[in-house]
Scaffold this motif. Structure first.
Motif, PDB file in Angstrom:
ATOM      1  N   LEU A  82       3.617  -1.582  -9.005  1.00 46.64           N
ATOM      2  CA  LEU A  82       3.112  -0.958  -7.788  1.00 46.64           C
ATOM      3  C   LEU A  82       1.916  -1.743  -7.245  1.00 46.64           C
ATOM      4  O   LEU A  82       1.098  -2.247  -8.021  1.00 46.64           O
ATOM      5  CB  LEU A  82       2.708   0.488  -8.069  1.00 46.64           C
ATOM      6  CG  LEU A  82       3.844   1.424  -8.501  1.00 46.64           C
ATOM      7  CD1 LEU A  82       3.290   2.817  -8.787  1.00 46.64           C
ATOM      8  CD2 LEU A  82       4.942   1.483  -7.444  1.00 46.64           C
ATOM      9  N   PRO A  83       1.788  -1.874  -5.928  1.00 47.21           N
ATOM     10  CA  PRO A  83       0.760  -2.763  -5.354  1.00 47.21           C
ATOM     11  C   PRO A  83      -0.672  -2.353  -5.634  1.00 47.21           C
ATOM     12  O   PRO A  83      -1.538  -3.209  -5.782  1.00 47.21           O
ATOM     13  CB  PRO A  83       1.070  -2.728  -3.845  1.00 47.21           C
ATOM     14  CG  PRO A  83       1.883  -1.492  -3.636  1.00 47.21           C
ATOM     15  CD  PRO A  83       2.652  -1.283  -4.902  1.00 47.21           C
ATOM     16  N   ILE A  84      -0.982  -1.069  -5.707  1.00 45.08           N
ATOM     17  CA  ILE A  84      -2.369  -0.639  -5.896  1.00 45.08           C
ATOM     18  C   ILE A  84      -2.674  -0.350  -7.360  1.00 45.08           C
ATOM     19  O   ILE A  84      -3.679  -0.826  -7.915  1.00 45.08           O
ATOM     20  CB  ILE A  84      -2.662   0.618  -5.032  1.00 45.08           C
ATOM     21  CG1 ILE A  84      -2.532   0.266  -3.550  1.00 45.08           C
ATOM     22  CG2 ILE A  84      -4.058   1.151  -5.332  1.00 45.08           C
ATOM     23  CD1 ILE A  84      -2.701   1.449  -2.625  1.00 45.08           C
ATOM     24  N   VAL A  85      -1.807   0.406  -8.012  1.00 41.73           N
ATOM     25  CA  VAL A  85      -2.040   0.812  -9.403  1.00 41.73           C
ATOM     26  C   VAL A  85      -1.722  -0.316 -10.374  1.00 41.73           C
ATOM     27  O   VAL A  85      -2.354  -0.449 -11.434  1.00 41.73           O
ATOM     28  CB  VAL A  85      -1.201   2.060  -9.739  1.00 41.73           C
ATOM     29  CG1 VAL A  85      -1.469   2.525 -11.162  1.00 41.73           C
ATOM     30  CG2 VAL A  85      -1.479   3.173  -8.750  1.00 41.73           C
ATOM     31  N   GLY A  86      -0.745  -1.160 -10.026  1.00 41.28           N
ATOM     32  CA  GLY A  86      -0.267  -2.177 -10.942  1.00 41.28           C
ATOM     33  C   GLY A  86      -1.307  -3.158 -11.449  1.00 41.28           C
ATOM     34  O   GLY A  86      -1.409  -3.403 -12.651  1.00 41.28           O
ATOM     35  N   PRO A  87      -2.142  -3.775 -10.558  1.00 39.99           N
ATOM     36  CA  PRO A  87      -3.101  -4.785 -11.028  1.00 39.99           C
ATOM     37  C   PRO A  87      -4.066  -4.292 -12.107  1.00 39.99           C
ATOM     38  O   PRO A  87      -4.254  -4.982 -13.123  1.00 39.99           O
ATOM     39  CB  PRO A  87      -3.815  -5.199  -9.738  1.00 39.99           C
ATOM     40  CG  PRO A  87      -2.800  -4.983  -8.678  1.00 39.99           C
ATOM     41  CD  PRO A  87      -2.058  -3.748  -9.081  1.00 39.99           C
ATOM     42  N   PRO A  88      -4.704  -3.111 -11.965  1.00 43.08           N
ATOM     43  CA  PRO A  88      -5.588  -2.679 -13.062  1.00 43.08           C
ATOM     44  C   PRO A  88      -4.832  -2.382 -14.348  1.00 43.08           C
ATOM     45  O   PRO A  88      -5.362  -2.620 -15.445  1.00 43.08           O
ATOM     46  CB  PRO A  88      -6.270  -1.427 -12.507  1.00 43.08           C
ATOM     47  CG  PRO A  88      -5.442  -0.994 -11.350  1.00 43.08           C
ATOM     48  CD  PRO A  88      -4.827  -2.225 -10.797  1.00 43.08           C
TER      49      PRO A  88
END
Length: 262
Positions: free
Chosen positions: A153-159
């Motif tokens: 997911l674009p927002i949750v994925g990176p962290p």
């Protein structure tokens, strides 16, 4: 630690049913095909390769999403989908019969592939393999199914990705592990269940080697003992020390045992 000088040949590409497959294919004689764990690549077998390649044809496959094989080369991340990929790679190479080995999370994949066909797989090697119930490392990731679903997911994925990378480093994996390998590891862990392992153990008929060390930091020896007890007859190797990577720490002994089966 093994004193064998590692064999680390460059990978080559073959075209499978769903896309490119990266692998190494060295040596002549009886064929041994290797499936690596998570995260990893065919390079995980460079010490075992050095011990096997003077006596056998040793094929090391980069599994989809790792090394040089795109993740789209397999039809999903489940155990059964990855086992189907291994069987298709063996068929693509024109291998009529081989001994199949799997290390760590590659063990269930090799197990499912070997149970799925006895026409091409003559024997199985399970090296510090995941067993039929959760081991200590898997229990350290209680939200693995949720994490695997959100990592893209674009927002949750990176962290989530950064947290997983830190977790892998704490567990002893290299800081240089590529971000794509971390993400694919989470996808596979999210899809993993023990149903295919149970089914494969119930139907497996080929001779099976098991090898593990009591000081494995990821998989406790009790789980390895259970796996050895349930698998068909074959060599049983156990050491007090050597950690999780028995294909490196005990490469010569593992190679000798595999060659008796090949």
């Amino acid at each position: 630690m093994s004193r064998i000088s590692p064999s680390d040949p460059p990978t080559r590409q073959v075209l499978g049913p769903r896309g490119r497959i990266a692998l190494t294919d060295v040596g002549t004689g009886p064929v041994i095909v290797a499936v690596h764990g998570l995260p990893g690549s065919g390079r995980d077998y460079r010490y075992l390769g050095a011990a096997l390649e003077p006596h056998a044809r040793f094929v090391r496959i980069d599994m989809p999403g790792f090394g040089g094989t795109p993740r789209e080369s397999a039809d999903g991340t489940s155990v059964d989908a990855r086992a189907a990929f291994v069987l298709s790679a063996i068929e693509t190479l024109g291998i009529e019969q081989c001994l199949l080995i799997g290390h760590s999370m590659g063990g269930p994949v090799a197990l499912a592939a070997a149970a799925g066909t006895q026409r091409r797989i003559s024997g199985l090697g399970l090296l510090a393999s995941v067993g039929a119930r959760p081991h200590r490392m898997l229990r350290r990731i209680p939200l693995r199914r949720v994490l695997g679903r959100v990592i893209d997911l674009p927002i949750v994925g990176p962290p989530v990705h950064r947290a997983m990378s830190r977790g892998l480093r704490k567990l002893g994996f290299p800081a240089s592990t590529p971000p794509s390998d971390v993400a694919q590891t989470m996808r596979i862990l999210a899809a993993f269940d023990f149903g295919p392992v149970e089914r494969a153990l119930a139907s497996l008929r080929v001779p099976t080697l098991t090898a593990f060390c009591d000081d494995d930091p990821f998989i406790e020896p009790e789980i390895q003992e259970e796996l050895a007890a349930r698998a068909p007859t074959g060599p049983r190797l156990r050491w007090a020390e050597g950690g999780h990577n028995v294909q490196k720490s005990h490469a010569a002994q593992v190679a000798d045992a595999l060659l008796t089966m090949a």
